[in-house]
Design a protein around this motif. Structure first.
Motif, mmCIF file in Angstrom:
data_model
loop_
_atom_site.group_PDB
_atom_site.id
_atom_site.type_symbol
_atom_site.label_atom_id
_atom_site.label_comp_id
_atom_site.label_asym_id
_atom_site.label_seq_id
_atom_site.Cartn_x
_atom_site.Cartn_y
_atom_site.Cartn_z
ATOM 1 N N SER A 68 85.553 24.536 136.450
ATOM 2 C CA SER A 68 86.428 23.449 136.868
ATOM 3 C C SER A 68 86.962 22.466 135.455
ATOM 4 O O SER A 68 87.435 21.808 135.333
ATOM 5 C CB SER A 68 87.024 22.732 137.711
ATOM 6 O OG SER A 68 85.676 21.927 138.221
ATOM 7 N N ASN A 119 83.744 27.453 144.447
ATOM 8 C CA ASN A 119 84.561 27.149 143.382
ATOM 9 C C ASN A 119 85.757 27.788 142.752
ATOM 10 O O ASN A 119 86.542 27.800 142.460
ATOM 11 C CB ASN A 119 83.690 27.413 142.401
ATOM 12 C CG ASN A 119 82.647 26.086 142.542
ATOM 13 O OD1 ASN A 119 82.643 25.233 143.302
ATOM 14 N ND2 ASN A 119 81.265 26.558 141.638
ATOM 15 N N LYS A 123 88.114 25.314 145.309
ATOM 16 C CA LYS A 123 87.936 24.705 144.260
ATOM 17 C C LYS A 123 88.812 24.515 143.308
ATOM 18 O O LYS A 123 89.776 24.020 142.345
ATOM 19 C CB LYS A 123 86.984 24.370 143.604
ATOM 20 C CG LYS A 123 86.624 22.965 142.944
ATOM 21 C CD LYS A 123 85.337 22.551 142.033
ATOM 22 C CE LYS A 123 84.849 21.295 141.820
ATOM 23 N NZ LYS A 123 83.512 21.168 141.327
ATOM 24 N N PHE A 127 92.590 22.350 141.705
ATOM 25 C CA PHE A 127 92.066 21.514 140.642
ATOM 26 C C PHE A 127 93.015 21.802 139.639
ATOM 27 O O PHE A 127 93.452 21.135 138.314
ATOM 28 C CB PHE A 127 90.713 21.488 139.857
ATOM 29 C CG PHE A 127 90.341 20.236 141.576
ATOM 30 C CD1 PHE A 127 90.397 18.797 140.594
ATOM 31 C CD2 PHE A 127 89.189 20.337 142.068
ATOM 32 C CE1 PHE A 127 89.836 17.746 141.976
ATOM 33 C CE2 PHE A 127 88.982 19.900 143.206
ATOM 34 C CZ PHE A 127 89.237 18.222 143.003
#
Length: 255
Positions: A68, A119, A123, A127
């Protein structure tokens, strides 16, 4: 000169599998494509050539959806590509497709495996979309990718399916909060598809293929065209009043 009305889609993880198929299906419908790849640059370039052969424009950008911290620089790259290739400042469609699988029982799943799935799937989608919001047109559309495994259960996919369940909840919140901008947000949830996902078992193992086929209403395993076509249809002009929905593309698996 490209007309300012040219529709552009950004599809993550489109160098292979369902992302590749979605890119080609959208190109067939007259949509230009920005596609991302993690490490398969050669495969991504091949997809670009196929899209160009269909008379559309395409650009491939490298992106590790699990990192990210790189999203700000990636968004800047997208901004530059839009200006250089399309003379535009924004794009129309975002398809959050990039992902990876992990098959392990609940008891055997490690924390590292769990964190990697978080992730990449949860996530990463959260993001990356956040960073790209200024580049998405008002009235644009976002498609997030879930899985049939968020509805039905198969041993070995507890962590993976939990991430996809999170995506489905996130989709509803995104639809609500982005509604004032006219941005529709929906989830596509594929069933078992004949790709290299999960080691290609659904495609390459005759016993697995036959078992899955027996669980679907149509009596066969899904093909990439089934999912790519569904995403392209969801992004077509006639579907601008659909938002916050989960659309399963599984051939009626485990009804």
């Amino acid at each position: 000169m490209i007309e300012s009305s040219t529709k552009v889609a950004l599809i993550t993880g489109a160098s292979r599998g369902l992302g590749r198929n979605t890119a080609l299906k959208l190109a067939e419908k007259g949509v230009d494509v920005i596609l991302t790849y993690k490490s398969g640059e050669s495969s991504a370039r091949d997809v670009v050539r196929q899209i160009e052969a269909l008379g559309r424009r395409a650009v491939a950008l490298q992106l590790d959806i699990a990192n990210s911290k790189s999203f700000g620089a990636f968004a800047e790259s997208v901004k530059n590509v839009l200006a250089d290739t399309w003379q535009q400042t924004q794009f129309d469609y975002l398809v959050n497709n990039a992902g990876s699988g992990n098959q392990a029982s609940f008891a055997d799943t490690t924390e590292d495996q769990f964190d990697q799935l978080v992730n990449i799937h949860l996530k990463g989608t959260f993001f990356l979309t956040q960073k790209l919001l200024p580049l998405i047109k008002d009235g644009g559309r976002i498609v997030n990718t879930s899985s049939g495994l968020a509805r039905f259960t198969l041993p070995g996919y507890a962590a993976y399916a939990a991430m996809k369940g999170g995506i489905e909840v996130l989709t509803r919140y995104m639809a609500k909060e982005l509604g004032p901008r006219g941005i529709a947000v929906n989830t596509i949830a594929p069933g078992a598809i004949e790709t290299d996902f999960g080691g290609g078992a659904a495609r390459d193992n005759p016993q697995v293929n036959a078992h899955i086929a027996s669980l679907t209403a149509f009596g066969r395993v899904g093909l990439p065209d089934d999912v790519g076509g569904a995403v392209a249809a969801l992004l077509s002009d006639g579907n601008n009043w659909i938002t916050g929905q989960r659309i399963e593309v599984s051939g009626g698996m485990m009804l």
